[in-house]
Scaffold this motif. Sequence first.
Motif, mmCIF file in Angstrom:
data_model
loop_
_atom_site.group_PDB
_atom_site.id
_atom_site.type_symbol
_atom_site.label_atom_id
_atom_site.label_comp_id
_atom_site.label_asym_id
_atom_site.label_seq_id
_atom_site.Cartn_x
_atom_site.Cartn_y
_atom_site.Cartn_z
ATOM 1 N N SER A 125 0.830 -1.173 0.252
ATOM 2 C CA SER A 125 -0.007 -0.036 0.037
ATOM 3 C C SER A 125 0.946 1.142 0.013
ATOM 4 C CB SER A 125 -0.906 0.021 1.119
ATOM 5 O OG SER A 125 -1.865 -1.056 1.300
ATOM 6 N N LEU A 126 0.503 2.241 -0.675
ATOM 7 C CA LEU A 126 1.307 3.582 -0.879
ATOM 8 C C LEU A 126 0.298 4.707 -0.199
ATOM 9 C CD1 LEU A 126 2.615 2.916 -4.411
ATOM 10 C CD2 LEU A 126 3.950 3.184 -2.197
ATOM 11 N N LYS A 127 0.878 5.256 0.894
ATOM 12 C CA LYS A 127 -0.114 6.353 1.582
ATOM 13 C C LYS A 127 0.750 7.755 1.302
ATOM 14 C CE LYS A 127 -2.478 3.183 3.547
ATOM 15 N NZ LYS A 127 -3.810 2.858 3.065
ATOM 16 N N GLY A 128 -0.002 8.732 0.942
ATOM 17 C CA GLY A 128 0.595 10.025 0.738
ATOM 18 C C GLY A 128 0.510 10.339 -0.829
ATOM 19 N N ILE A 129 -0.050 9.192 -1.688
ATOM 20 C CA ILE A 129 -0.331 9.781 -3.050
ATOM 21 C C ILE A 129 -1.388 10.778 -3.185
ATOM 22 C CG2 ILE A 129 -1.104 8.597 -5.294
ATOM 23 C CD1 ILE A 129 1.282 7.563 -4.455
ATOM 24 N N GLU A 130 -2.389 10.567 -2.346
ATOM 25 C CA GLU A 130 -3.363 11.446 -2.284
ATOM 26 C C GLU A 130 -2.693 12.647 -1.765
ATOM 27 O OE1 GLU A 130 -7.957 12.148 -0.529
ATOM 28 O OE2 GLU A 130 -7.150 9.944 -0.943
ATOM 29 N N GLY A 131 -2.748 14.097 -2.532
ATOM 30 C CA GLY A 131 -2.259 15.104 -2.044
ATOM 31 C C GLY A 131 -0.730 15.290 -2.222
ATOM 32 N N PRO A 170 5.379 17.872 -5.320
ATOM 33 C CA PRO A 170 6.768 17.669 -5.677
ATOM 34 C C PRO A 170 7.689 17.198 -4.671
ATOM 35 C CG PRO A 170 5.847 19.557 -6.901
ATOM 36 C CD PRO A 170 4.800 19.368 -5.676
ATOM 37 N N ARG A 171 8.416 16.145 -4.779
ATOM 38 C CA ARG A 171 9.520 15.602 -3.988
ATOM 39 C C ARG A 171 8.977 15.480 -2.508
ATOM 40 N NH1 ARG A 171 14.094 15.285 -7.034
ATOM 41 N NH2 ARG A 171 15.248 14.720 -5.039
ATOM 42 N N SER A 172 7.486 15.264 -2.470
ATOM 43 C CA SER A 172 7.266 14.856 -1.125
ATOM 44 C C SER A 172 7.476 13.520 -0.734
ATOM 45 C CB SER A 172 5.616 15.096 -1.004
ATOM 46 O OG SER A 172 4.985 14.313 -1.789
ATOM 47 N N THR A 173 7.049 12.945 0.371
ATOM 48 C CA THR A 173 7.581 11.436 0.912
ATOM 49 C C THR A 173 6.081 10.811 0.921
ATOM 50 O OG1 THR A 173 7.235 12.064 3.282
ATOM 51 C CG2 THR A 173 9.344 12.086 2.301
ATOM 52 N N VAL A 174 6.441 9.505 0.496
ATOM 53 C CA VAL A 174 5.084 8.579 0.412
ATOM 54 C C VAL A 174 5.598 7.326 1.305
ATOM 55 C CG1 VAL A 174 3.816 7.011 -1.142
ATOM 56 C CG2 VAL A 174 4.341 9.511 -2.082
ATOM 57 N N THR A 175 4.643 7.009 1.937
ATOM 58 C CA THR A 175 4.784 5.830 2.942
ATOM 59 C C THR A 175 4.492 4.472 2.232
ATOM 60 O OG1 THR A 175 4.337 7.039 4.830
ATOM 61 C CG2 THR A 175 4.292 4.664 5.209
ATOM 62 N N LEU A 176 5.525 3.650 2.155
ATOM 63 C CA LEU A 176 5.346 2.248 1.716
ATOM 64 C C LEU A 176 4.938 1.435 2.988
ATOM 65 C CD1 LEU A 176 5.485 0.069 -0.560
ATOM 66 C CD2 LEU A 176 7.908 -0.019 0.112
ATOM 67 N N GLU A 177 3.789 0.699 2.858
ATOM 68 C CA GLU A 177 3.433 -0.353 3.647
ATOM 69 C C GLU A 177 3.345 -1.532 3.082
ATOM 70 O OE1 GLU A 177 -0.610 -1.169 5.515
ATOM 71 O OE2 GLU A 177 0.163 0.377 6.824
ATOM 72 N N THR A 223 7.197 -0.832 7.081
ATOM 73 C CA THR A 223 6.964 0.343 6.521
ATOM 74 C C THR A 223 8.225 1.077 6.244
ATOM 75 O OG1 THR A 223 6.577 1.616 8.583
ATOM 76 C CG2 THR A 223 4.743 0.949 7.410
ATOM 77 N N THR A 224 7.985 1.853 5.339
ATOM 78 C CA THR A 224 9.288 2.911 4.928
ATOM 79 C C THR A 224 8.821 4.063 4.184
ATOM 80 O OG1 THR A 224 11.636 2.751 4.297
ATOM 81 C CG2 THR A 224 10.079 1.451 2.836
ATOM 82 N N GLU A 225 9.739 4.830 4.228
ATOM 83 C CA GLU A 225 9.386 6.363 3.404
ATOM 84 C C GLU A 225 10.329 6.329 2.131
ATOM 85 O OE1 GLU A 225 7.218 8.513 4.784
ATOM 86 O OE2 GLU A 225 6.929 6.998 6.077
#
Length: 892
Positions: A834-840, A843-850, A860-862
Motif C-alpha cells: 500500500s502507498l500512503k501519501g499519493i493523495e495530495g 513535488p518531492r514529497s514523501t510517500v509511505t510504503l506499507e 513500512t518505509t518512506e
Amino acid sequence: MASLDSFKCRREMTVAGKTYTYFDLKEAEKNGLDGASKLPYTLKVLLENLLRFEDGRTVTKEDIEAIAAWTKTGKSSHEIAYRPARVLMQDFTGVPAVVDLAAMRDATTSLGGDPKSVNPLVPVDLVIDHSVMVDYFGHDDSFEKNVSREYERNGERYEFLKWGSSAFDNFRVVPPGTGICHQVNLENLAQTVWTKDEDGVTYAYPDTLVGTDSHTTMVNGLAVLGWGVGGIEAEAAMLGQPISMLIPEVVGFKLTGKLPEGATATDLVLTVVEMLRKKGVVGKFVEFFGAGIDTLSLEDAATIANMAPEYGATCGFFPVDNEALDYLRATGRDEDRVQLVEQYSKAQGMFRPERKDDPVYTDTLELDLATVVPSLAGPKRPQDRVALDVAADAFANVLKDEFKKADEAAKRVNVEGEDFSIGHGDVVIAAITSCTNTSNPSVMLGAGLVARNALKKGLKVKPWVKTSLAPGSQVVTDYLEKANLQDDLDALGFNLVGYGCTTCIGNSGPLPTPISKAIKDGDLVATSVLSGNRNFEGRVSPDVRANYLASPPLVVAYAIAGTMNINVATDPLGEDADGNPVYLKDIWPTSAEIADVVRSAVTPDMFAKRYADVFKGDALWQGIETSGGLTYDWPDSTYVANPPFFTGMTTEVTPPKDIDGARILGLFGNSITTDHISPAGSIKADSPAGLYLQDKGVEPREFNSYGARRGNHDVMMRGTFANIRIKNQMVPGVEGGVTKLQPSGEEMPIYDAAMKYAEADTPLVVFGGKEYGTGSSRDWAAKGTRLLGVKAVICESFERIHRSNLVGMGVVPLQFQNGESWVTLGLTGKETVSLKGIEGIKPRSTVTLEITFEDGSKKTTELLARIDTENELDYVNNGGILHYVLRQRAMA
C-alpha cells in the motif's frame, strides 16, 4: 511569447526591410546577467530560450540566472524548462504520436469540445524513412521493386499518416522515397534562425528542435541545437509543453590542423567517437571549436554531429560561421533568411569567430586533424576504431578471441548452385547507407570515383557480396548522375535501392538463400561493411556476426576485396586485364580530384528542384485514399488502433488516490533498460503479441516488427516487459517476460498476469534497482507500463528521461532512500503493498510504503516522490500529459 523580461532585453532588428523582435543576450548581460558572454554557444541558445519564455512559473528569473552562473564552475544541478521551436519525427516513432493526436480529437469530441482545438502548437515534420528494406539489389529496377514492396507492407500506416498530414495544422509529412529525416532536415527543413508571427509581431530566435530519432543531432552541424528524445517528450514539445532538463555540462572539443591526403570525414568522425567515448561525455553537450573547423566543409561538421549518440553526448554542436552561411545559400535557402542568420548570430555573440576568447567549458580535449588515418570501426561498436592498415590483423584477433575459431580461419564452405565458396571474414554485405555519410558529397562522389577507377582496372565485386546504395536524399542521385558516376557504381552492383535508412537500421533485407545457408551450415563469421552509424551485434543482419563501419569509398573497396582477411591498405584488391596486381592506392582519388568533382557536380538548383515539392510524393503516395475528416475513421487494423488512454475521461480532474492492496508485477535488478521494458525487434510467434496477431489472421511471415506496429496498443502492451533477456526476480533463474500470479504462484507471461489482475480490479506496482530505465528514450516503455495497470514504479534510482516519461503517462515514480531497496526489505513478489501519501502528493514529497508479507507481518518505509516540478504534478494529477493538454483544449 509574452515574457516577463526581467533583464529588459527585448529588442528589434531590421533585416532586408523586415523588422524582427528578439531577446538580446548582450543587453541582458548589461542589465545584470553577469557571465552571459562567456557561455558556450549551446548554453547561449538555452539562455535565449529561457529569456523568451520567462513566465514566473515554468521559467523564473532564478532559472535564467542559473544559466549565467554556470560559467563559475562549468556545472549546475539546476533544472530548467526548455521549449524547442519544432519537432522532427521519423515514421516508426511518429505513428504513435499521430495516433495519440487522433485519439485526443475523439476524446475532445466526447467531452463536448471542438476537435479543431487539438493540433500541434509547434511545427512538426514527419519524414517516412524507416520502412524501406533492401529486398532487391544489384539491378536497375531494384529501387522500383523495393518501393513497391514497402507500400505493400505499410499501406495501413501510410494511409493513416497521409490523413494526419491533411487533418492537423502544423503537421507535415515527407512521403516515402524522398530521403532520410536528418538529411532532409539539414538540406531543407532547418533554417538556423527560426521566425514566428504572433499578435502582429515577428519574432526571431535560434532554430531548435527535438526529434524522435537519436541522430537528430546531425543538424548541429548547421548550428541548430537539437537532439533525440522519446515519443512522449516529443508529444509534450509539439503540444507546447516544456521539456525538463538539467543545465548540462559542456565539453569543448578543439580541432586544429587539416586532414591529410587519403583521410575522409568518416575517418575523422570514427576518431572523434573513439576519443569522446574514452573521455566520457554521456548526457553532456559537446561543442567544437578551434581553427581546424575552418578546414572542414559544413557536411563534414554534420557528419561529426550526426554521431553524437555514438560518442554518448546529447549533442555535438558547431556554431554559425561563414561556411554555414555558404551552405544555406548552396542548398537553396532564401537569401533574406541567410542575411537574418548572419545579422542575428552576430548580434547575439553566436557567430564564429566573432568572439575574441574561447567560451568557458566544463572540460576540453583536442585533436590535430593531421593525425587522422583511414579507419574502420568494429566488429560491433562504433567506438571501436581500427586503423585500415591493421584491420585484417584485428579481425584475425576477433576470430580467435571472441569467436574461438582461430583453428579454422581458412575454412571454406561451398555455396549451393554457385562456383564459389565463402569463409570466415568474407564480406557478404557492402552497403553505402545512412544519413551520416550519404549527406556528404565528398565521400559519396569519392565512392563513385573509386568505382570508376576500379572498372578501368578491370576489377569486379565478389559474387557473394550483397551491394546496395541508399542515399539520404534525391539530390545525391542528381549529383552522382551529373558527375557520370552513377553508371560506374551500377556496374559494380551499387544500384539505387531506396531513399531511406535501410541497412543502417537493420533493414538490409535477406541475403540470397544459398549464401545464408552456407553461413549457417558452416557456422561462419560473415562480415558486413557499411557507411552507417551503428554496427551493434545482430543489428545489420541475423546472418552477419561482425560488422564494420567505413567511409563509402572503403565500402566499395571492401566489396571488391570481398573479405576482411586481407590488408586492404597494402595487399592487392585483384588483378587487371594483364594479370598485374591492383592496389587501393591505384584506384583511390586524390582530395583535389574529389574537390573538383564536388564543385562541378553539386549545384544549388538541384536542391531547389528536389525540395520544391518535397511533400507531394510519388504516384504511389498520391494514389493513397484516406478516410475521415477532422477525426479519424479507425479501420480494423493491426497497425493502427485507437488507444484506450482516454476511456471514461471527464473534464473533471481527479488526482490519484492512495493505493491499497497492490500486487507486485515484477522485481527487477539494476540497469533495467528501456529496451528491456519496451517492445522492440521481431515478434515471436508464441509470444502474447504473436498469438494476438495470429488470432487476427496475420501469418508470422507478415508480423513485420514491433517498430512497425507502434501505432497499435494491443500489440505493444503485449510486448511490454517481454524482452527475451529481461530477468524478473520473482521467477529466479528464468529469462524473459514472465511473472507469478499471486496468490496462486502460477507462472505466466507478464501481460497475461496483468490482465488477470485487471479483471480483479487489483492495482499493480513494479520494483526496480539502480538506474531503472537507462538507454534509449522509448515512449512505449512508459505507455506499456501504464496500459498494463501499473500505478507506481519503485526503484533505487531512475534514468532521467524514463522517469519523466512515466510522469508523462501518469505513473508515479517513487525512490527508495537511505540505501534501502526491495532486496533489503526482503521482497519476493508474494507481498501486497500500500502507498500512503499519493493523495495530495507534492513535488518531492514523501510517500509511505506499507508492505504486508505472506504471513501477515508488516513493514513500512518512506519513499521520495520523484515528481520533481509543479508542471509534473499537473501531469500526474490529470492522469498524464496528454490528459492535461486535452482538458485544456476541451475547456478552452
